[in-house]
Design a protein around this motif. Sequence first.
Motif, mmCIF file in Angstrom:
data_model
loop_
_atom_site.group_PDB
_atom_site.id
_atom_site.type_symbol
_atom_site.label_atom_id
_atom_site.label_comp_id
_atom_site.label_asym_id
_atom_site.label_seq_id
_atom_site.Cartn_x
_atom_site.Cartn_y
_atom_site.Cartn_z
ATOM 1 N N VAL A 37 0.838 -1.203 0.000
ATOM 2 C CA VAL A 37 0.000 0.000 0.000
ATOM 3 C C VAL A 37 0.867 1.245 0.000
ATOM 4 C CG1 VAL A 37 -1.916 -1.118 1.195
ATOM 5 C CG2 VAL A 37 -0.202 0.093 2.517
ATOM 6 N N GLY A 38 0.242 2.354 -0.308
ATOM 7 C CA GLY A 38 0.950 3.622 -0.359
ATOM 8 C C GLY A 38 0.121 4.590 -1.173
ATOM 9 N N GLU A 39 0.452 5.873 -1.062
ATOM 10 C CA GLU A 39 -0.279 6.876 -1.824
ATOM 11 C C GLU A 39 -0.016 6.660 -3.302
ATOM 12 O OE1 GLU A 39 0.745 10.747 -0.465
ATOM 13 O OE2 GLU A 39 -0.270 10.440 1.441
ATOM 14 N N ASN A 40 -0.807 7.338 -4.134
ATOM 15 C CA ASN A 40 -0.535 7.276 -5.564
ATOM 16 C C ASN A 40 0.853 7.816 -5.832
ATOM 17 O OD1 ASN A 40 -2.687 6.098 -6.706
ATOM 18 N ND2 ASN A 40 -3.764 8.003 -7.162
ATOM 19 N N GLY A 41 1.567 7.156 -6.710
ATOM 20 C CA GLY A 41 2.918 7.604 -7.019
ATOM 21 C C GLY A 41 3.931 7.114 -6.006
ATOM 22 N N ALA A 42 3.513 6.249 -5.085
ATOM 23 C CA ALA A 42 4.440 5.741 -4.070
ATOM 24 C C ALA A 42 5.359 4.672 -4.657
ATOM 25 C CB ALA A 42 3.682 5.184 -2.869
ATOM 26 N N GLY A 43 4.949 4.069 -5.787
ATOM 27 C CA GLY A 43 5.819 3.104 -6.447
ATOM 28 C C GLY A 43 5.318 1.670 -6.422
ATOM 29 N N GLU A 168 -4.736 -3.245 -7.732
ATOM 30 C CA GLU A 168 -6.067 -2.655 -7.493
ATOM 31 C C GLU A 168 -7.195 -3.521 -8.046
ATOM 32 O OE1 GLU A 168 -6.780 0.258 -6.030
ATOM 33 O OE2 GLU A 168 -4.815 1.185 -5.852
ATOM 34 N N PRO A 169 -7.273 -4.775 -7.626
ATOM 35 C CA PRO A 169 -8.232 -5.674 -8.287
ATOM 36 C C PRO A 169 -9.695 -5.320 -8.004
ATOM 37 C CG PRO A 169 -7.275 -6.747 -6.381
ATOM 38 C CD PRO A 169 -6.538 -5.459 -6.550
ATOM 39 N N THR A 170 -9.989 -4.682 -6.899
ATOM 40 C CA THR A 170 -11.399 -4.459 -6.560
ATOM 41 C C THR A 170 -11.921 -3.109 -7.036
ATOM 42 O OG1 THR A 170 -10.740 -3.647 -4.399
ATOM 43 C CG2 THR A 170 -11.325 -5.969 -4.543
ATOM 44 N N ALA A 171 -11.056 -2.329 -7.681
ATOM 45 C CA ALA A 171 -11.454 -0.966 -8.070
ATOM 46 C C ALA A 171 -12.719 -0.956 -8.919
ATOM 47 C CB ALA A 171 -10.312 -0.277 -8.803
ATOM 48 N N ALA A 172 -12.860 -1.963 -9.803
ATOM 49 C CA ALA A 172 -14.007 -1.947 -10.716
ATOM 50 C C ALA A 172 -15.059 -2.987 -10.325
ATOM 51 C CB ALA A 172 -13.525 -2.187 -12.149
ATOM 52 N N LEU A 173 -14.926 -3.586 -9.152
ATOM 53 C CA LEU A 173 -15.819 -4.684 -8.797
ATOM 54 C C LEU A 173 -16.916 -4.256 -7.831
ATOM 55 C CD1 LEU A 173 -13.464 -7.756 -8.312
ATOM 56 C CD2 LEU A 173 -14.564 -6.910 -10.369
ATOM 57 N N ILE A 195 0.681 -14.261 -3.114
ATOM 58 C CA ILE A 195 -0.049 -13.150 -3.728
ATOM 59 C C ILE A 195 0.552 -11.817 -3.290
ATOM 60 C CG2 ILE A 195 -2.316 -12.062 -3.991
ATOM 61 C CD1 ILE A 195 -2.641 -14.890 -4.780
ATOM 62 N N ILE A 196 0.809 -10.951 -4.277
ATOM 63 C CA ILE A 196 1.126 -9.563 -3.946
ATOM 64 C C ILE A 196 -0.134 -8.764 -4.259
ATOM 65 C CG2 ILE A 196 2.611 -7.581 -4.405
ATOM 66 C CD1 ILE A 196 4.715 -9.526 -5.445
ATOM 67 N N TYR A 197 -0.623 -8.033 -3.271
ATOM 68 C CA TYR A 197 -1.938 -7.414 -3.396
ATOM 69 C C TYR A 197 -1.813 -5.906 -3.221
ATOM 70 C CZ TYR A 197 -6.988 -7.065 -2.724
ATOM 71 O OH TYR A 197 -8.315 -6.766 -2.862
ATOM 72 N N VAL A 198 -1.958 -5.182 -4.335
ATOM 73 C CA VAL A 198 -1.863 -3.723 -4.282
ATOM 74 C C VAL A 198 -3.266 -3.148 -4.160
ATOM 75 C CG1 VAL A 198 -1.270 -1.655 -5.607
ATOM 76 C CG2 VAL A 198 0.244 -3.631 -5.651
ATOM 77 N N SER A 199 -3.503 -2.303 -3.191
ATOM 78 C CA SER A 199 -4.838 -1.722 -3.055
ATOM 79 C C SER A 199 -4.829 -0.401 -2.318
ATOM 80 C CB SER A 199 -5.765 -2.692 -2.326
ATOM 81 O OG SER A 199 -7.053 -2.127 -2.244
ATOM 82 N N HIS A 200 -5.834 0.394 -2.634
ATOM 83 C CA HIS A 200 -6.060 1.644 -1.905
ATOM 84 C C HIS A 200 -7.015 1.436 -0.754
ATOM 85 C CE1 HIS A 200 -4.630 4.455 -5.151
ATOM 86 N NE2 HIS A 200 -4.113 4.891 -4.046
ATOM 87 N N ARG A 201 -7.797 0.356 -0.857
ATOM 88 C CA ARG A 201 -8.884 0.170 0.113
ATOM 89 C C ARG A 201 -8.350 -0.548 1.344
ATOM 90 N NH1 ARG A 201 -13.883 -1.369 -3.887
ATOM 91 N NH2 ARG A 201 -13.775 0.589 -5.056
ATOM 92 N N LEU A 202 -8.056 0.226 2.342
ATOM 93 C CA LEU A 202 -7.411 -0.326 3.532
ATOM 94 C C LEU A 202 -8.299 -1.340 4.238
ATOM 95 C CD1 LEU A 202 -5.630 2.811 4.970
ATOM 96 C CD2 LEU A 202 -4.813 1.131 3.342
ATOM 97 N N ASP A 431 -4.767 9.135 -3.561
ATOM 98 C CA ASP A 431 -4.279 8.743 -2.243
ATOM 99 C C ASP A 431 -4.908 9.568 -1.123
ATOM 100 O OD1 ASP A 431 -2.445 11.140 -1.711
ATOM 101 O OD2 ASP A 431 -1.840 10.445 -3.698
ATOM 102 N N VAL A 432 -4.771 9.097 0.102
ATOM 103 C CA VAL A 432 -5.432 9.747 1.235
ATOM 104 C C VAL A 432 -4.967 11.184 1.465
ATOM 105 C CG1 VAL A 432 -6.253 7.830 2.611
ATOM 106 C CG2 VAL A 432 -3.862 8.436 2.720
#
Lengths: 498, 317
Positions: A37-43, A168-173, A195-202, A431-432
């Motif tokens: 996790v991380g803000e947008n642009g965090a890498g 971000e798998p759940t963004a459109a779900l 699994i490597i899981y990238v998400s914004h939804r904490l 990002d937050v």
Amino acid sequence: MQDLVLKSQGINKSFGGVHALTDMGFELRSGEVHALVGENGAGKSTYIKILSGVYHKDSGSNAYNGANVDFRTTIEARKAGIGMVPQIIELAPMLTVAENIYMGGYPSAKNGIVNWKELYRKAEETASIFGMEALVREPVGKLGAGYRQLVEILKALTYDTRIIAFDEPTAALSEDETRRLFELIRKLKAKGISIIYVSHRLDELFEIADRITVLKDGRVMGTRDIAAVTKDDIVSLMVGRDLNLYGEDSRKRGKTDEVALEVRDLKATGVHGVSFSVHKGEIVGCFGMVGSGRTETMMAIFGDSPLHGGEVLLKGRSVKIKSPFHAVRMGLGLVPENRIAQGVILIAPVKNNITLPFVGKLARKRGGFLDLRKERAIARQYIKALNLKTPDEDTQVSDLSGGNQQKVSIAKWLATRSDVIIFDEPTHGIDVGAKADIYRLLRELSDEGKGIILVSSELPEVLNVCDRILVFRDGKIVHEFTENRGLNEAEVVRFALG
Amino acid sequence: MIETVKDSKSMFTKVLNQVRMLLVLIGLVAVFSLLSPHFLNAGNFSAIGLTISVIGIVCIGQSLALLTGSFDLSVGSIAGFSGIVVAQLTRAYGMYPLVLVLGIAIGAFIGLLNGLLIAKAKVNALITTLGMMTIFEGGTFLASRGFAVGVNTPEFRFLGTTHVFGVPLPILILVFLYVVFYLILRFTVFGRYVYSIGGNPEAARLSGINVDRIRILVFVIIGALAAFGGCLLASRLGSAQTTAGNMYPLNSIGACVLGGIAITGGVGNLFGALIGVAIIGVLKSGLIMINMPSYYQWVANGIVLILAVYLDTRRRR
């Protein structure tokens, strides 16, 4: 201690002078779900793209099953057992599920001739994991969004896969589809796949992840067991400070009696008779599910789609808004839903984007020639006011992170000094830190006496920011909460769902 | 936070990218000067300037089209048709300056049709301008019955054959128009709209720009410039040729792209376009000077174009 499948050390990557990753380290155990996790642009995306062969690292090492790897293509990575499910699903709609699964590397192809029987047999075998074997001969275009994502996952599973990275798998779900995805991830986990899981939804991380690594500005801020942290811990690691997302409502004036915008019985495609008004100094929330007619209503008001009936009044006067050209000149501003496609010009500098709606005024009484000095000054003023993180006003918008791109899309209406500004999902996918800045900004704007419309499908933000809430369903306003005090989420959602 | 390396090195690469094609041009001149003793002299440069003056003017219009994310295949036909009509009318009635204005107006009107079809009727630009190209190719032959139209009055030949301090007037006109349009694109509202529409037409429209109107205006300007180019050519040669503009559509797009104007819109400038045109002119003259059969020129143009775009794409990756 479980064995390590992957160990990354000292990964560096920069894009034209911007450091996307600095000395990144990451470990993945077999059969674990490790959230990034991380803000947008965090890498985050940059890292998994390096891992799966989309980008190439500048330096550092990735040890996969003990051996150093550096994939040149995604196919190479997939064959080695590292698959990725990208953020934006890209499938060929006219081809079948099986053809899409094996795209780029058909099995059992001899001298360029595909053995279709073998292909479909293998596809059925792979698809059986999700009970999708009956669908392998269907064209992907006929399937829904959830299934399409499953196809993307199957694609990642075609070889003897050890690692799958989800971006971000759940963004459109939908919620339902998300639940099914989680079941699936648990199945994969049980098979020993990491699994490597990238998400914004904490919130969802607590449900699915075993460990979590937080990135900030391309550096690792820490790795924790999910059981040992709270949401606040994660957020403060992400932003590097304690954050009160919604801030305090310290507005002096709030809503006034003066009506800035009024809509009477508006009818347009997807809009079946909508009436509401927005007062000066008021933030009106428009909540509803996707497809409930919120965006369609706003686009009709803004002159982007023709009215089939009804009336729009600005400051009490009936107006005809035939196009966005008219809307802007009458004091309306719109921060559109899709920032990349509609909101900003990626290849143009920040300053050109900010002054775009009123650039003609910069040439008034100058024979069409722009006052570039004034433009620069205005751009700087709003870069500062919005806490917009950019090296300077001449930087191309494409070089900024998503949140800062959104701030550019917003800044232009502040600089235009529009009276009524419509924000359509302004915090979507950002990002937050940028979110908090935008909420603060909405309040400041209303305090200046502007009429604000906030279209959103994120209920917490509607409840925390808006003075009044309109609930949309099937192209109509089904309920209005005139006082936004002590409402709970369930009350509002009930109206939105009907 | 974004960290950006803004040291001298990145500034250097930025400047290098700006003048890259200028270096290619200088390199070509150097090579041909070594290969042929007749290449490097004022007379030859003046001749090169004359050959590129008309296609150069057409390229200004084509640049506007490309910058807005479109293109125009009808520029050659507009040039040819206007040249023929103006020559015919001059031969019949005289009244040259007035007829010239009429010729430019015809070009502008064809451009208006292009613009209306593309912006309002939403017909694809390729199809619209291809159709218009064919229509006025036919129109050119109908107006001339297939023969070149010679006119030898001093008024008619003034623009093409006058020298000012030893420099042919067409070259001065070319330079003047480039300066004017360079300034317009860089410093005016219209210029900003052109780049914005090319960058993202949807964002431009939702920001309150009247995208259709700008697109139409762009095609009108393209038409007027192409027509003026056609008249200038007829004036220089003393006759309007039926096939005058045949190679203009693709050559002008090629020259612009060579000069760094992106075919996807919104990127590039007129300085680059001028360099692109000059490279093609130098290549043509140089190959003649070293006694290469003239058809090699086409081969060379093609190679240079593909090579330039390849290098550019690789740099961007």
